[in-house]
Write a protein that holds these residues in place. Structure first.
Motif, mmCIF file in Angstrom:
data_model
loop_
_atom_site.group_PDB
_atom_site.id
_atom_site.type_symbol
_atom_site.label_atom_id
_atom_site.label_comp_id
_atom_site.label_asym_id
_atom_site.label_seq_id
_atom_site.Cartn_x
_atom_site.Cartn_y
_atom_site.Cartn_z
ATOM 1 N N HIS A 43 7.844 17.939 4.767
ATOM 2 C CA HIS A 43 8.561 19.088 4.791
ATOM 3 C C HIS A 43 8.941 19.198 3.311
ATOM 4 O O HIS A 43 8.884 19.927 2.436
ATOM 5 N N PHE A 44 8.500 17.788 2.293
ATOM 6 C CA PHE A 44 9.408 17.736 1.055
ATOM 7 C C PHE A 44 8.485 17.284 -0.257
ATOM 8 O O PHE A 44 8.647 17.906 -1.363
ATOM 9 N N GLU A 45 7.035 17.057 0.617
ATOM 10 C CA GLU A 45 5.868 17.417 -0.470
ATOM 11 C C GLU A 45 5.303 18.574 -1.702
ATOM 12 O O GLU A 45 5.165 18.025 -2.996
ATOM 13 N N THR A 46 6.090 19.675 -1.389
ATOM 14 C CA THR A 46 5.866 21.217 -2.176
ATOM 15 C C THR A 46 7.180 21.223 -3.130
ATOM 16 O O THR A 46 6.973 21.193 -4.323
ATOM 17 N N THR A 47 8.021 19.726 -2.683
ATOM 18 C CA THR A 47 8.921 20.574 -3.830
ATOM 19 C C THR A 47 9.536 19.295 -4.238
ATOM 20 O O THR A 47 10.301 18.616 -5.744
ATOM 21 N N HIS A 48 8.851 18.034 -3.594
ATOM 22 C CA HIS A 48 9.227 15.830 -4.524
ATOM 23 C C HIS A 48 7.939 15.720 -5.191
ATOM 24 O O HIS A 48 7.192 15.841 -4.834
ATOM 25 N N HIS A 49 8.304 14.452 -6.017
ATOM 26 C CA HIS A 49 7.191 13.834 -5.793
ATOM 27 C C HIS A 49 7.385 12.766 -4.598
ATOM 28 O O HIS A 49 9.229 12.160 -4.116
ATOM 29 N N PHE A 91 1.148 -1.622 -0.161
ATOM 30 C CA PHE A 91 -0.249 -0.143 -0.159
ATOM 31 C C PHE A 91 0.412 1.258 -0.068
ATOM 32 O O PHE A 91 1.626 1.620 0.140
ATOM 33 N N SER A 92 0.575 2.509 -0.984
ATOM 34 C CA SER A 92 1.240 3.685 -0.936
ATOM 35 C C SER A 92 0.516 4.501 -1.670
ATOM 36 O O SER A 92 -0.319 4.642 -1.807
ATOM 37 N N GLN A 93 1.392 5.780 -0.881
ATOM 38 C CA GLN A 93 0.589 6.804 -0.918
ATOM 39 C C GLN A 93 1.168 8.086 -1.613
ATOM 40 O O GLN A 93 2.816 7.891 -1.243
ATOM 41 N N THR A 94 0.807 8.956 -3.102
ATOM 42 C CA THR A 94 1.636 9.815 -3.154
ATOM 43 C C THR A 94 1.771 11.199 -3.248
ATOM 44 O O THR A 94 0.383 11.300 -2.851
ATOM 45 N N TYR A 95 2.725 11.891 -3.499
ATOM 46 C CA TYR A 95 2.568 13.599 -3.067
ATOM 47 C C TYR A 95 3.057 14.031 -4.081
ATOM 48 O O TYR A 95 4.449 13.787 -4.282
ATOM 49 N N GLY A 96 2.634 15.458 -3.453
ATOM 50 C CA GLY A 96 3.604 15.918 -4.763
ATOM 51 C C GLY A 96 3.793 15.906 -6.188
ATOM 52 O O GLY A 96 4.792 15.733 -6.840
ATOM 53 N N GLU A 97 2.900 14.920 -6.241
ATOM 54 C CA GLU A 97 3.072 14.287 -7.979
ATOM 55 C C GLU A 97 3.333 15.294 -9.171
ATOM 56 O O GLU A 97 4.151 14.781 -9.934
ATOM 57 N N GLU A 98 2.676 16.770 -9.010
ATOM 58 C CA GLU A 98 3.007 17.318 -10.228
ATOM 59 C C GLU A 98 4.526 17.641 -10.091
ATOM 60 O O GLU A 98 5.159 18.042 -11.216
ATOM 61 N N HIS A 99 5.321 17.465 -9.050
ATOM 62 C CA HIS A 99 6.859 17.293 -9.520
ATOM 63 C C HIS A 99 7.021 16.503 -10.199
ATOM 64 O O HIS A 99 8.494 16.670 -10.781
ATOM 65 N N LEU A 145 6.729 9.698 -2.576
ATOM 66 C CA LEU A 145 6.205 7.707 -2.044
ATOM 67 C C LEU A 145 6.499 7.498 -0.898
ATOM 68 O O LEU A 145 7.178 7.325 0.155
ATOM 69 N N SER A 146 4.972 6.647 0.099
ATOM 70 C CA SER A 146 5.208 6.971 1.275
ATOM 71 C C SER A 146 4.328 5.392 1.438
ATOM 72 O O SER A 146 3.470 4.950 1.196
ATOM 73 N N LEU A 147 5.026 4.485 1.611
ATOM 74 C CA LEU A 147 4.841 3.394 1.777
ATOM 75 C C LEU A 147 4.367 2.974 3.229
ATOM 76 O O LEU A 147 5.427 2.840 4.325
ATOM 77 N N ASP A 148 3.743 1.835 3.274
ATOM 78 C CA ASP A 148 2.944 0.750 4.357
ATOM 79 C C ASP A 148 4.360 -0.614 4.157
ATOM 80 O O ASP A 148 4.151 -1.453 3.198
ATOM 81 N N LEU A 149 5.268 -0.999 5.562
ATOM 82 C CA LEU A 149 5.963 -1.831 4.825
ATOM 83 C C LEU A 149 4.488 -3.011 4.889
ATOM 84 O O LEU A 149 3.603 -3.108 5.457
ATOM 85 N N PRO A 150 5.674 -4.469 4.135
ATOM 86 C CA PRO A 150 4.816 -5.569 4.366
ATOM 87 C C PRO A 150 3.905 -5.787 6.182
ATOM 88 O O PRO A 150 5.077 -5.567 6.690
ATOM 89 N N ASP A 151 2.715 -5.879 5.902
ATOM 90 C CA ASP A 151 1.746 -7.124 7.137
ATOM 91 C C ASP A 151 1.685 -5.515 8.276
ATOM 92 O O ASP A 151 2.097 -5.773 9.950
ATOM 93 N N HIS A 152 2.541 -4.310 7.348
ATOM 94 C CA HIS A 152 1.241 -3.093 8.414
ATOM 95 C C HIS A 152 0.889 -2.592 7.810
ATOM 96 O O HIS A 152 0.871 -2.175 6.562
ATOM 97 N N SER A 186 5.443 11.121 8.619
ATOM 98 C CA SER A 186 4.526 12.236 7.914
ATOM 99 C C SER A 186 5.096 13.732 8.043
ATOM 100 O O SER A 186 4.928 14.905 6.835
ATOM 101 N N VAL A 187 5.872 13.972 9.173
ATOM 102 C CA VAL A 187 6.589 15.265 9.370
ATOM 103 C C VAL A 187 7.492 15.269 8.013
ATOM 104 O O VAL A 187 7.857 16.927 7.746
ATOM 105 N N ILE A 188 8.016 14.048 7.881
ATOM 106 C CA ILE A 188 8.858 14.728 6.735
ATOM 107 C C ILE A 188 8.293 14.391 5.547
ATOM 108 O O ILE A 188 8.768 15.319 4.218
ATOM 109 N N ARG A 189 7.379 13.777 5.507
ATOM 110 C CA ARG A 189 7.047 14.047 4.263
ATOM 111 C C ARG A 189 6.185 15.271 3.793
ATOM 112 O O ARG A 189 6.055 15.985 2.530
#
Length: 266
Positions: A43-49, A6-14, A51-58, A38-41
């Motif tokens: 910070h970077f989502e306005t300048t980068h693409h 399971f993954s979520q993408t942010y700042g995809e336009e970049h 991708l935030s992942l859930d590890l397997p079994d999480h 999310s605090v790191i995400r």
């Protein structure tokens, strides 16, 4: 073939406007989910693409029948590739850092830079016994609410911050039944495997930085030789924080990560 995570993408336009720019991939640690970083995400989502992942079994990722570093690492690789990412910076914490290190060794051309937060490529002695006992002490079938779960956890887990962290993964389904978002039976059974590090020799010669929490014992001076044998180009940074350094010092970590990923931290 391993299932995608399971993954979520942010700042995809970049990614569209700058396809040559590396995407940032975030991987959380044991008992967590993608929201932990999310605090790191943010910070970077306005300048980068990002991708935030859930590890397997999480989180919302698929459940499996056993823990295996190679299988989990390949799932990370396959998920990154499925997003058409050809160049990735990975920032990973704790167990996520171990999985990321293995992924880098399996697919070195995909991962341009790797930042491992407060974990070393070594075998650890058991250090989650109280957490596991506390989680097993929570009676999901008869739970009346989060306060009830908090009370049951507190029989074994004294630190309120740790209890609050664990409860982030407690949820009710549509039928009002309580569940953990991590696969607790698998984690309990295979805990010795995920605490291990069954690899030797050179793993990855790319750009890798280990960030140690000064008040944490997850990375020690005794680990330095092992780190350099497996990751000969490794650098180290120390932050005045514990194991949850990104939660304790978010601004400092974000500033440091920005410098590392830009290559201006030398």
């Amino acid at each position: 073939m391993p299932e995608l995570l399971f993954s979520q993408t942010y700042g995809e336009e970049h990614l569209v406007s700058s396809p040559e720019q590396a995407s940032i991939v975030l991987i959380h640690g044991l008992f967590g989910n993608s929201d932990n970083l999310s605090v790191i995400r943010r910070h970077f989502e306005t300048t980068h693409h990002v991708l935030s992942l859930d590890l397997p079994d999480h989180g919302k990722s698929p459940r499996s029948e056993k823990f295996d570093f190679d299988i989990w690492a390949q799932q990370v690789i396959d998920t990154i590739v499925s997003h058409n990412i050809k160049c990735a910076y990975i920032v990973a914490h704790s167990l996520g850092g171990k999985v990321a290190m293995r992924a880098a060794s399996l697919s070195p051309t995909l991962i341009q830079k790797l930042v491992v937060m407060d974990i070393a490529p070594v075998k650890y002695e058991a250090r989650h016994n109280n957490v596991i006992n506390g989680l097993n002490n929570v009676k999901l079938d008869s739970l009346t609410g989060r306060k009830d779960a908090m009370a049951q956890l507190s029989d074994y887990v004294e630190d309120p911050g740790t209890r609050a962290f664990l409860l982030k993964s407690l949820y009710q389904d549509d039928d009002k039944n309580w569940h953990w978002r991590f696969n607790l039976p698998l984690i309990v059974r295979d805990y010795p495997k995920l605490s291990d590090w069954p690899f030797e020799g050179e793993m990855y010669t790319g750009d890798i930085t280990f960030i140690k929490g000064q008040n944490s014992n997850y990375i020690t001076s005794e680990h330095q030789t092992n780190i350099m044998k497996q990751f000969p180009n490794a650098q180290a940074k120390i932050v005045d924080a514990g194991h949850w350094l990104h939660a304790e010092k978010p601004q400092l970590i974000n500033t440091l990560l920005t410098r590392i990923l830009r290559g201006t931290d030398k």
